[in-house]
Design a protein around this motif. Structure first.
Motif, PDB file in Angstrom:
ATOM      1  N   GLU A 109       5.446   9.584  -9.913  1.00 25.60           N
ATOM      2  CA  GLU A 109       4.952   9.845 -11.233  1.00 25.60           C
ATOM      3  C   GLU A 109       4.622  11.251 -11.367  1.00 25.60           C
ATOM      4  O   GLU A 109       4.803  12.009 -12.061  1.00 25.60           O
ATOM      5  CB  GLU A 109       3.498   9.123 -11.616  1.00 25.60           C
ATOM      6  CG  GLU A 109       4.036   7.563 -11.949  1.00 25.60           C
ATOM      7  CD  GLU A 109       2.749   6.638 -11.809  1.00 25.60           C
ATOM      8  OE1 GLU A 109       2.940   5.625 -11.963  1.00 25.60           O
ATOM      9  OE2 GLU A 109       1.569   7.266 -11.701  1.00 25.60           O
ATOM     10  N   VAL A 168       2.684   1.720  -3.465  1.00 23.83           N
ATOM     11  CA  VAL A 168       1.447   2.237  -4.222  1.00 23.83           C
ATOM     12  C   VAL A 168       1.523   3.791  -4.370  1.00 23.83           C
ATOM     13  O   VAL A 168       1.584   4.749  -5.373  1.00 23.83           O
ATOM     14  CB  VAL A 168       0.191   1.677  -4.351  1.00 23.83           C
ATOM     15  CG1 VAL A 168      -0.982   2.684  -4.979  1.00 23.83           C
ATOM     16  CG2 VAL A 168       0.315   0.326  -4.621  1.00 23.83           C
ATOM     17  N   VAL A 169       1.480   4.350  -2.958  1.00 26.63           N
ATOM     18  CA  VAL A 169       1.618   5.801  -2.949  1.00 26.63           C
ATOM     19  C   VAL A 169       2.955   6.411  -3.229  1.00 26.63           C
ATOM     20  O   VAL A 169       2.643   7.470  -3.852  1.00 26.63           O
ATOM     21  CB  VAL A 169       1.213   6.104  -1.304  1.00 26.63           C
ATOM     22  CG1 VAL A 169       1.454   7.607  -0.995  1.00 26.63           C
ATOM     23  CG2 VAL A 169      -0.190   5.647  -0.739  1.00 26.63           C
ATOM     24  N   GLU A 208      -8.264  10.947  -6.356  1.00 27.36           N
ATOM     25  CA  GLU A 208      -9.001  10.547  -7.329  1.00 27.36           C
ATOM     26  C   GLU A 208      -8.474   9.341  -7.809  1.00 27.36           C
ATOM     27  O   GLU A 208      -9.048   8.425  -8.335  1.00 27.36           O
ATOM     28  CB  GLU A 208      -8.679  11.715  -8.595  1.00 27.36           C
ATOM     29  CG  GLU A 208      -9.273  12.959  -8.538  1.00 27.36           C
ATOM     30  CD  GLU A 208      -9.049  14.111  -9.394  1.00 27.36           C
ATOM     31  OE1 GLU A 208      -9.389  15.022  -9.153  1.00 27.36           O
ATOM     32  OE2 GLU A 208      -8.149  13.689 -10.205  1.00 27.36           O
ATOM     33  N   GLU A 209      -7.122   8.867  -7.602  1.00 30.69           N
ATOM     34  CA  GLU A 209      -6.269   7.960  -7.926  1.00 30.69           C
ATOM     35  C   GLU A 209      -6.449   6.743  -7.136  1.00 30.69           C
ATOM     36  O   GLU A 209      -6.816   5.595  -7.690  1.00 30.69           O
ATOM     37  CB  GLU A 209      -4.753   8.090  -8.331  1.00 30.69           C
ATOM     38  CG  GLU A 209      -4.539   8.930  -9.439  1.00 30.69           C
ATOM     39  CD  GLU A 209      -4.240   8.073 -10.838  1.00 30.69           C
ATOM     40  OE1 GLU A 209      -4.334   8.913 -11.938  1.00 30.69           O
ATOM     41  OE2 GLU A 209      -4.038   6.957 -10.623  1.00 30.69           O
ATOM     42  N   LEU A 210      -6.487   7.025  -5.679  1.00 28.99           N
ATOM     43  CA  LEU A 210      -6.369   5.750  -4.678  1.00 28.99           C
ATOM     44  C   LEU A 210      -7.420   5.892  -3.750  1.00 28.99           C
ATOM     45  O   LEU A 210      -7.310   5.162  -3.003  1.00 28.99           O
ATOM     46  CB  LEU A 210      -4.895   5.916  -4.062  1.00 28.99           C
ATOM     47  CG  LEU A 210      -3.704   5.836  -5.004  1.00 28.99           C
ATOM     48  CD1 LEU A 210      -2.678   6.058  -4.045  1.00 28.99           C
ATOM     49  CD2 LEU A 210      -3.622   4.657  -5.974  1.00 28.99           C
ATOM     50  N   ASP A 251       4.653   5.168  -5.476  1.00 27.63           N
ATOM     51  CA  ASP A 251       4.699   5.269  -7.105  1.00 27.63           C
ATOM     52  C   ASP A 251       3.912   6.440  -7.664  1.00 27.63           C
ATOM     53  O   ASP A 251       4.715   7.129  -8.618  1.00 27.63           O
ATOM     54  CB  ASP A 251       4.054   3.979  -7.528  1.00 27.63           C
ATOM     55  CG  ASP A 251       4.953   2.611  -7.471  1.00 27.63           C
ATOM     56  OD1 ASP A 251       4.497   1.604  -7.447  1.00 27.63           O
ATOM     57  OD2 ASP A 251       6.118   2.862  -7.366  1.00 27.63           O
ATOM     58  N   LEU A 252       2.818   6.628  -7.101  1.00 28.11           N
ATOM     59  CA  LEU A 252       2.096   7.735  -7.235  1.00 28.11           C
ATOM     60  C   LEU A 252       2.935   9.183  -7.363  1.00 28.11           C
ATOM     61  O   LEU A 252       2.842  10.010  -8.138  1.00 28.11           O
ATOM     62  CB  LEU A 252       0.785   7.793  -6.573  1.00 28.11           C
ATOM     63  CG  LEU A 252      -0.094   9.062  -7.010  1.00 28.11           C
ATOM     64  CD1 LEU A 252      -0.501   8.643  -8.594  1.00 28.11           C
ATOM     65  CD2 LEU A 252      -1.356   9.092  -5.967  1.00 28.11           C
ATOM     66  N   PRO A 272      -1.566   2.649   5.013  1.00 32.32           N
ATOM     67  CA  PRO A 272      -0.164   2.596   4.618  1.00 32.32           C
ATOM     68  C   PRO A 272       0.769   3.128   5.481  1.00 32.32           C
ATOM     69  O   PRO A 272       0.741   4.075   6.065  1.00 32.32           O
ATOM     70  CB  PRO A 272      -0.101   3.241   3.155  1.00 32.32           C
ATOM     71  CG  PRO A 272      -1.624   3.454   2.789  1.00 32.32           C
ATOM     72  CD  PRO A 272      -2.156   3.493   4.285  1.00 32.32           C
ATOM     73  N   ILE A 320      -4.860  -2.924  -4.372  1.00 33.21           N
ATOM     74  CA  ILE A 320      -3.901  -2.851  -3.417  1.00 33.21           C
ATOM     75  C   ILE A 320      -4.303  -2.100  -1.892  1.00 33.21           C
ATOM     76  O   ILE A 320      -4.018  -2.687  -0.854  1.00 33.21           O
ATOM     77  CB  ILE A 320      -2.362  -2.727  -3.643  1.00 33.21           C
ATOM     78  CG1 ILE A 320      -1.938  -3.672  -5.140  1.00 33.21           C
ATOM     79  CG2 ILE A 320      -1.301  -2.560  -2.773  1.00 33.21           C
ATOM     80  CD1 ILE A 320      -0.744  -3.225  -5.608  1.00 33.21           C
ATOM     81  N   ILE A 321      -4.634  -1.007  -2.117  1.00 38.00           N
ATOM     82  CA  ILE A 321      -4.729  -0.311  -0.904  1.00 38.00           C
ATOM     83  C   ILE A 321      -5.887  -0.586  -0.356  1.00 38.00           C
ATOM     84  O   ILE A 321      -5.742  -0.677   1.177  1.00 38.00           O
ATOM     85  CB  ILE A 321      -5.254   1.289  -1.314  1.00 38.00           C
ATOM     86  CG1 ILE A 321      -4.047   2.226  -2.140  1.00 38.00           C
ATOM     87  CG2 ILE A 321      -5.582   2.114  -0.229  1.00 38.00           C
ATOM     88  CD1 ILE A 321      -2.978   2.532  -1.067  1.00 38.00           C
ATOM     89  N   ALA A 364       0.843  -1.268  -0.124  1.00 43.31           N
ATOM     90  CA  ALA A 364      -0.187  -0.101  -0.138  1.00 43.31           C
ATOM     91  C   ALA A 364       0.823   1.181  -0.062  1.00 43.31           C
ATOM     92  O   ALA A 364       0.540   2.213  -0.719  1.00 43.31           O
ATOM     93  CB  ALA A 364      -1.192   0.051   1.233  1.00 43.31           C
ATOM     94  N   ALA A 365       1.938   1.117   0.746  1.00 42.71           N
ATOM     95  CA  ALA A 365       2.700   2.539   0.797  1.00 42.71           C
ATOM     96  C   ALA A 365       3.601   2.507  -0.443  1.00 42.71           C
ATOM     97  O   ALA A 365       3.658   3.728  -1.067  1.00 42.71           O
ATOM     98  CB  ALA A 365       3.853   2.410   2.106  1.00 42.71           C
ATOM     99  N   ARG A 384      -4.156  -0.357  -8.291  1.00 37.63           N
ATOM    100  CA  ARG A 384      -3.503   0.332  -7.077  1.00 37.63           C
ATOM    101  C   ARG A 384      -4.591   0.549  -6.198  1.00 37.63           C
ATOM    102  O   ARG A 384      -4.265   0.341  -4.815  1.00 37.63           O
ATOM    103  CB  ARG A 384      -3.091   1.684  -7.409  1.00 37.63           C
ATOM    104  CG  ARG A 384      -1.715   1.597  -8.184  1.00 37.63           C
ATOM    105  CD  ARG A 384      -1.385   3.011  -8.622  1.00 37.63           C
ATOM    106  NE  ARG A 384      -0.189   2.913  -9.268  1.00 37.63           N
ATOM    107  CZ  ARG A 384       0.602   4.074  -9.744  1.00 37.63           C
ATOM    108  NH1 ARG A 384      -0.067   5.216  -9.901  1.00 37.63           N
ATOM    109  NH2 ARG A 384       1.514   4.228 -10.313  1.00 37.63           N
ATOM    110  N   ARG A 385      -5.931   0.613  -6.364  1.00 36.03           N
ATOM    111  CA  ARG A 385      -6.827   0.926  -5.350  1.00 36.03           C
ATOM    112  C   ARG A 385      -7.155  -0.632  -4.694  1.00 36.03           C
ATOM    113  O   ARG A 385      -7.466  -0.293  -3.536  1.00 36.03           O
ATOM    114  CB  ARG A 385      -8.016   1.129  -5.926  1.00 36.03           C
ATOM    115  CG  ARG A 385      -8.184   2.734  -6.429  1.00 36.03           C
ATOM    116  CD  ARG A 385      -9.558   3.346  -6.386  1.00 36.03           C
ATOM    117  NE  ARG A 385      -9.648   4.492  -6.979  1.00 36.03           N
ATOM    118  CZ  ARG A 385      -9.877   4.662  -8.403  1.00 36.03           C
ATOM    119  NH1 ARG A 385     -10.291   3.732  -9.183  1.00 36.03           N
ATOM    120  NH2 ARG A 385      -9.779   5.731  -8.944  1.00 36.03           N
TER     121      ARG A 385
END
Lengths: 78, 181
Positions: free
Chosen positions: A34, A27-28, A52-54, A30-31, B23, B15-16, A24-25, B12-13
């Motif tokens: 980017e 993913v954040v 919006e993304e996560l 990575d965002l 996280p 995974i979250i 989970a961390a 990604r969502r």
């Protein structure tokens, strides 16, 4: 940052500390990575992207703490 | 948003949402801190030397009691050295003392062992031992006499401690203390 499956490991060459990012961390992270490629990342832009993304609210204590940790280890510069 | 971007966002969502709790970032224990806590044998020996944990700043060849250094325990006998004028305590490295021809008296003030010729049969003094300093560089020779220090001068760089010794000789075991026999 090195990937370990969905997780990631970050080695800070300045402090010689190793940080483990569960999926989970990661993913954040990575965002953030980017978004940073498009230039300096403002808090507003980051908050919007997280939402919006996560579906993450940057105004919660947990996400604020996560972003603080990213700043501390040099992965986030806002 | 392209289909690949939406796929990525969806993943990604996922995974979250699959995460237990928020996280977080975990910082592993510092290698530098661990390294600092893991003293080398030489550092441990210096520690004993400088703080006198072993009882003295430097190690004597033979001591009346075990100290912080790696020691070889020797049974003490009452012996009658030739020309000495009387019985005294002595040691031998021979596994069969009754047939041993090489005996030592020990000056416990200096830690020095002096070879002597004995008259008659030495008699064991039950429960009394001397502790000879082990020379790491000479170990493991086949005989203890080859790897202990019956030196006249205090020894400056012996190896200290049971765990230290075992780490240098990982196949050996000294029972958690500093006496190797």
């Amino acid at each position: 940052m090195r990937r370990l499956g969905d997780a990631a490991v970050v080695f800070d060459a300045v402090t010689w500390q190793t940080h483990l990012l569960p999926p989970a961390a990661a993913v954040v992270a990575d965002l953030i990575d980017e978004l940073a490629q498009d230039g300096p990342l403002s808090s507003e832009r980051l908050s919007r992207a997280l939402r919006e993304e996560l579906d993450l609210d940057s105004d919660t204590p947990e996400i604020r703490e996560l972003l603080r940790m990213f700043s501390e280890i040099g992965m986030l510069d806002t | 948003m392209s289909s690949s971007q939406s796929d990525r966002a969806r993943q990604r969502r996922r995974i979250i949402q699959a995460a237990v709790g928020a996280p977080v970032v975990f910082t592993l224990p510092s290698g530098a801190a661990l390294a600092a806590a893991s003293l080398t044998c030489d550092d441990k020996s210096n520690l004993i030397r400088n703080t006198g944990i072993g009882g003295t700043d430097t190690a004597l060849g033979v001591e009346a009691a075990p100290d912080g250094w790696v020691r070889y325990r020797l049974q003490v006998y009452e012996i009658n050295p030739s020309g000495s004028g009387g019985k005294t305590n002595g040691i031998t490295f021979d596994a069969n003392p009754s047939s041993s021809s090489i005996w030592y008296t020990v000056n416990l003030s200096t830690g020095a062992a002096t070879q002597v010729t004995v008259n008659g049969s030495p008699s064991l003094i039950s429960g009394l031992y001397y502790y000879a300093l082990v020379d790491y560089s000479a170990y493991p020779s086949s005989t203890a006499s080859a790897y202990v220090y019956p030196a006249h001068a205090p020894v400056g760089s012996p190896i200290a401690g049971g765990s230290c010794w075992t780490s240098l000789l990982p196949t050996s075991s000294i029972g958690g203390n500093n006496v190797i026999n």
